[in-house]
Design a protein around this motif. Structure first.
Motif, PDB file in Angstrom:
ATOM      1  N   ALA A  88       0.813  -1.215   0.000  1.00  0.00           N
ATOM      2  CA  ALA A  88       0.000   0.000   0.000  1.00  0.00           C
ATOM      3  C   ALA A  88       0.845   1.263   0.000  1.00  0.00           C
ATOM      4  O   ALA A  88       0.475   2.271  -0.605  1.00  0.00           O
ATOM      5  CB  ALA A  88      -0.939   0.006   1.204  1.00  0.00           C
ATOM      6  N   ASP A  89       2.008   1.240   0.683  1.00  0.00           N
ATOM      7  CA  ASP A  89       2.858   2.428   0.746  1.00  0.00           C
ATOM      8  C   ASP A  89       3.940   2.423  -0.328  1.00  0.00           C
ATOM      9  O   ASP A  89       4.827   3.276  -0.335  1.00  0.00           O
ATOM     10  CB  ASP A  89       3.505   2.554   2.127  1.00  0.00           C
ATOM     11  CG  ASP A  89       4.424   1.377   2.458  1.00  0.00           C
ATOM     12  OD1 ASP A  89       4.422   0.388   1.692  1.00  0.00           O
ATOM     13  OD2 ASP A  89       5.136   1.455   3.477  1.00  0.00           O
ATOM     14  N   GLY A  90       3.877   1.458  -1.251  1.00  0.00           N
ATOM     15  CA  GLY A  90       4.862   1.408  -2.330  1.00  0.00           C
ATOM     16  C   GLY A  90       6.182   0.793  -1.910  1.00  0.00           C
ATOM     17  O   GLY A  90       7.143   0.832  -2.671  1.00  0.00           O
ATOM     18  N   LEU A  91       6.237   0.211  -0.712  1.00  0.00           N
ATOM     19  CA  LEU A  91       7.476  -0.375  -0.205  1.00  0.00           C
ATOM     20  C   LEU A  91       7.216  -1.827   0.191  1.00  0.00           C
ATOM     21  O   LEU A  91       6.421  -2.098   1.082  1.00  0.00           O
ATOM     22  CB  LEU A  91       7.967   0.419   1.007  1.00  0.00           C
ATOM     23  CG  LEU A  91       9.248  -0.086   1.690  1.00  0.00           C
ATOM     24  CD1 LEU A  91      10.420   0.016   0.724  1.00  0.00           C
ATOM     25  CD2 LEU A  91       9.531   0.724   2.950  1.00  0.00           C
ATOM     26  N   TYR A  92       7.870  -2.771  -0.493  1.00  0.00           N
ATOM     27  CA  TYR A  92       7.692  -4.199  -0.216  1.00  0.00           C
ATOM     28  C   TYR A  92       8.983  -4.733   0.380  1.00  0.00           C
ATOM     29  O   TYR A  92       9.996  -4.841  -0.308  1.00  0.00           O
ATOM     30  CB  TYR A  92       7.327  -4.937  -1.505  1.00  0.00           C
ATOM     31  CG  TYR A  92       6.999  -6.401  -1.304  1.00  0.00           C
ATOM     32  CD1 TYR A  92       6.079  -6.805  -0.353  1.00  0.00           C
ATOM     33  CD2 TYR A  92       7.607  -7.386  -2.088  1.00  0.00           C
ATOM     34  CE1 TYR A  92       5.774  -8.145  -0.174  1.00  0.00           C
ATOM     35  CE2 TYR A  92       7.306  -8.726  -1.920  1.00  0.00           C
ATOM     36  CZ  TYR A  92       6.386  -9.092  -0.959  1.00  0.00           C
ATOM     37  OH  TYR A  92       6.084 -10.438  -0.779  1.00  0.00           O
ATOM     38  N   SER A  93       8.947  -5.058   1.674  1.00  0.00           N
ATOM     39  CA  SER A  93      10.155  -5.458   2.379  1.00  0.00           C
ATOM     40  C   SER A  93      10.337  -6.969   2.373  1.00  0.00           C
ATOM     41  O   SER A  93       9.399  -7.737   2.156  1.00  0.00           O
ATOM     42  CB  SER A  93      10.111  -4.962   3.827  1.00  0.00           C
ATOM     43  OG  SER A  93       9.141  -5.678   4.571  1.00  0.00           O
ATOM     44  N   SER A  94      11.562  -7.399   2.644  1.00  0.00           N
ATOM     45  CA  SER A  94      11.861  -8.828   2.696  1.00  0.00           C
ATOM     46  C   SER A  94      11.106  -9.500   3.839  1.00  0.00           C
ATOM     47  O   SER A  94      10.717 -10.664   3.722  1.00  0.00           O
ATOM     48  CB  SER A  94      13.370  -9.046   2.858  1.00  0.00           C
ATOM     49  OG  SER A  94      13.849  -8.396   4.015  1.00  0.00           O
ATOM     50  N   ARG A 146      12.792   1.066  -6.222  1.00  0.00           N
ATOM     51  CA  ARG A 146      12.986  -0.285  -6.748  1.00  0.00           C
ATOM     52  C   ARG A 146      11.672  -0.851  -7.272  1.00  0.00           C
ATOM     53  O   ARG A 146      11.629  -1.528  -8.293  1.00  0.00           O
ATOM     54  CB  ARG A 146      13.553  -1.190  -5.648  1.00  0.00           C
ATOM     55  CG  ARG A 146      13.879  -2.612  -6.108  1.00  0.00           C
ATOM     56  CD  ARG A 146      14.413  -3.443  -4.946  1.00  0.00           C
ATOM     57  NE  ARG A 146      14.706  -4.804  -5.362  1.00  0.00           N
ATOM     58  CZ  ARG A 146      15.886  -5.197  -5.808  1.00  0.00           C
ATOM     59  NH1 ARG A 146      16.868  -4.335  -5.906  1.00  0.00           N
ATOM     60  NH2 ARG A 146      16.079  -6.448  -6.161  1.00  0.00           N
ATOM     61  N   LEU A 147      10.583  -0.535  -6.562  1.00  0.00           N
ATOM     62  CA  LEU A 147       9.270  -0.971  -6.992  1.00  0.00           C
ATOM     63  C   LEU A 147       8.812  -0.196  -8.218  1.00  0.00           C
ATOM     64  O   LEU A 147       8.271  -0.754  -9.166  1.00  0.00           O
ATOM     65  CB  LEU A 147       8.264  -0.786  -5.841  1.00  0.00           C
ATOM     66  CG  LEU A 147       6.833  -1.296  -6.038  1.00  0.00           C
ATOM     67  CD1 LEU A 147       6.844  -2.790  -6.322  1.00  0.00           C
ATOM     68  CD2 LEU A 147       5.995  -1.002  -4.809  1.00  0.00           C
ATOM     69  N   PRO A 207       7.363  11.751  -3.973  1.00  0.00           N
ATOM     70  CA  PRO A 207       6.364  11.861  -5.046  1.00  0.00           C
ATOM     71  C   PRO A 207       4.998  11.379  -4.564  1.00  0.00           C
ATOM     72  O   PRO A 207       4.892  10.727  -3.529  1.00  0.00           O
ATOM     73  CB  PRO A 207       6.918  10.920  -6.134  1.00  0.00           C
ATOM     74  CG  PRO A 207       8.349  10.697  -5.764  1.00  0.00           C
ATOM     75  CD  PRO A 207       8.410  10.784  -4.284  1.00  0.00           C
ATOM     76  N   PRO A 208       3.916  11.704  -5.279  1.00  0.00           N
ATOM     77  CA  PRO A 208       2.597  11.206  -4.899  1.00  0.00           C
ATOM     78  C   PRO A 208       2.571   9.682  -4.961  1.00  0.00           C
ATOM     79  O   PRO A 208       3.316   9.062  -5.724  1.00  0.00           O
ATOM     80  CB  PRO A 208       1.658  11.832  -5.932  1.00  0.00           C
ATOM     81  CG  PRO A 208       2.540  12.258  -7.056  1.00  0.00           C
ATOM     82  CD  PRO A 208       3.874  12.565  -6.464  1.00  0.00           C
ATOM     83  N   ASN A 213       3.778   3.768  -6.386  1.00  0.00           N
ATOM     84  CA  ASN A 213       3.262   2.408  -6.384  1.00  0.00           C
ATOM     85  C   ASN A 213       2.713   2.035  -7.757  1.00  0.00           C
ATOM     86  O   ASN A 213       1.654   2.518  -8.162  1.00  0.00           O
ATOM     87  CB  ASN A 213       2.160   2.284  -5.325  1.00  0.00           C
ATOM     88  CG  ASN A 213       1.786   0.841  -5.046  1.00  0.00           C
ATOM     89  OD1 ASN A 213       2.051  -0.047  -5.857  1.00  0.00           O
ATOM     90  ND2 ASN A 213       1.173   0.598  -3.915  1.00  0.00           N
ATOM     91  N   PRO A 214       3.390   1.151  -8.499  1.00  0.00           N
ATOM     92  CA  PRO A 214       2.923   0.772  -9.836  1.00  0.00           C
ATOM     93  C   PRO A 214       1.643  -0.061  -9.818  1.00  0.00           C
ATOM     94  O   PRO A 214       1.050  -0.312 -10.858  1.00  0.00           O
ATOM     95  CB  PRO A 214       4.097  -0.040 -10.394  1.00  0.00           C
ATOM     96  CG  PRO A 214       4.781  -0.586  -9.194  1.00  0.00           C
ATOM     97  CD  PRO A 214       4.657   0.476  -8.143  1.00  0.00           C
TER      98      PRO A 214
END
Length: 242
Positions: A88-94, A146-147, A207-208, A213-214
């Protein structure tokens, strides 16, 4: 307004669903006040109205599988919402990836989308002592890039996240509580961009979210489907979500 549609999931399944989402939200060990407030709001009407957040704990993978039951479509729909919480926040952690795969294994689900999502993993550069373990806004921005690098609009690159997009689009909205959850979790408009300032100087530009988030377009489409379900099938007043 009370929904005219009978919920598809039992109260036990919904509580387990919420606890599973908590397991994802707490995966990185940082459950900030904003996240707590958001999860708390979901317990009042959207998911489990009689659930006390203070006593609610993340669920184990085995407990989740037992509570959701053997139906594959219910298990897969849960995983779809879990992925939405994770990105949801555009960040996908390990760590989020690890928890998601633990839950998927217990639920006996192996969607191709989870493997595709791994292409966007935020992996700290252990060789860089400056950035290793860094938890600042600037570090998070670099991780999100990276995302964003998997750009669906770039003509010269394949859409590596196509399996994720297609899989999320298949989410079945069959329960008013899950529909309300989607409407509340996904913002009605793209959050504004902002600058992070320190001592009067701009440190980093954020950024917005729709650019970070793609998968944002997929989330917005799911929100629209959830709104339509509540308005058309459940005959609920959805003005509070607009």
């Amino acid at each position: 307004m009370t929904s005219v549609v009978k919920p598809s999931y039992s109260d036990e399944q919904i509580v387990a669903w919420l606890r599973g989402l908590l397991a994802i939200a707490w995966a990185d060990g940082n459950f900030n006040p904003e996240e707590q407030q958001f999860i708390a709001s979901l317990t009042h009407g959207e998911l489990a109205a009689r659930t006390d957040l203070e006593r609610l704990q993340p669920i184990t993978a085995t407990e989740l599988a037992t509570a959701l039951g053997p139906e594959s479509n219910i298990r897969e729909n849960f995983l779809r919402t879990a992925v939405m919480v994770a990105v949801a926040d555009g960040l996908y952690s390990s760590r989020e990836d690890q928890v998601l795969h633990q839950l998927a294994t217990a639920l006996e689900q192996k969607p191709e989308a989870l493997e595709a999502l791994r292409l966007t993993l935020c992996v700290p550069d252990e060789a860089d002592p400056v950035n290793a373990g860094e938890d600042s806004e600037s570090a998070n921005l670099l991780a999100r890039q990276r995302l964003v690098a998997v750009d669906p609009h770039a003509d010269t690159k394949p859409d590596l996240l196509h399996p994720v997009r297609d899989w999320l689009d298949q989410l079945e909205i069959q329960d008013p509580r899950v529909a309300r959850f989607l409407c509340k979790m996904i913002p009605s408009q793209c959050p504004f961009e902002r600058d992070i300032n320190l001592f009067g100087h701009k440190v980093v530009h954020i950024p917005p979210l729709c650019k970070l988030n793609p998968l944002y377009e997929q989330l917005v489409f799911l929100r629209f489907r959830a709104l339509s379900y509540l308005a058309d099938d459940c005959q609920e007043d959805v003005s509070t979500y607009c």
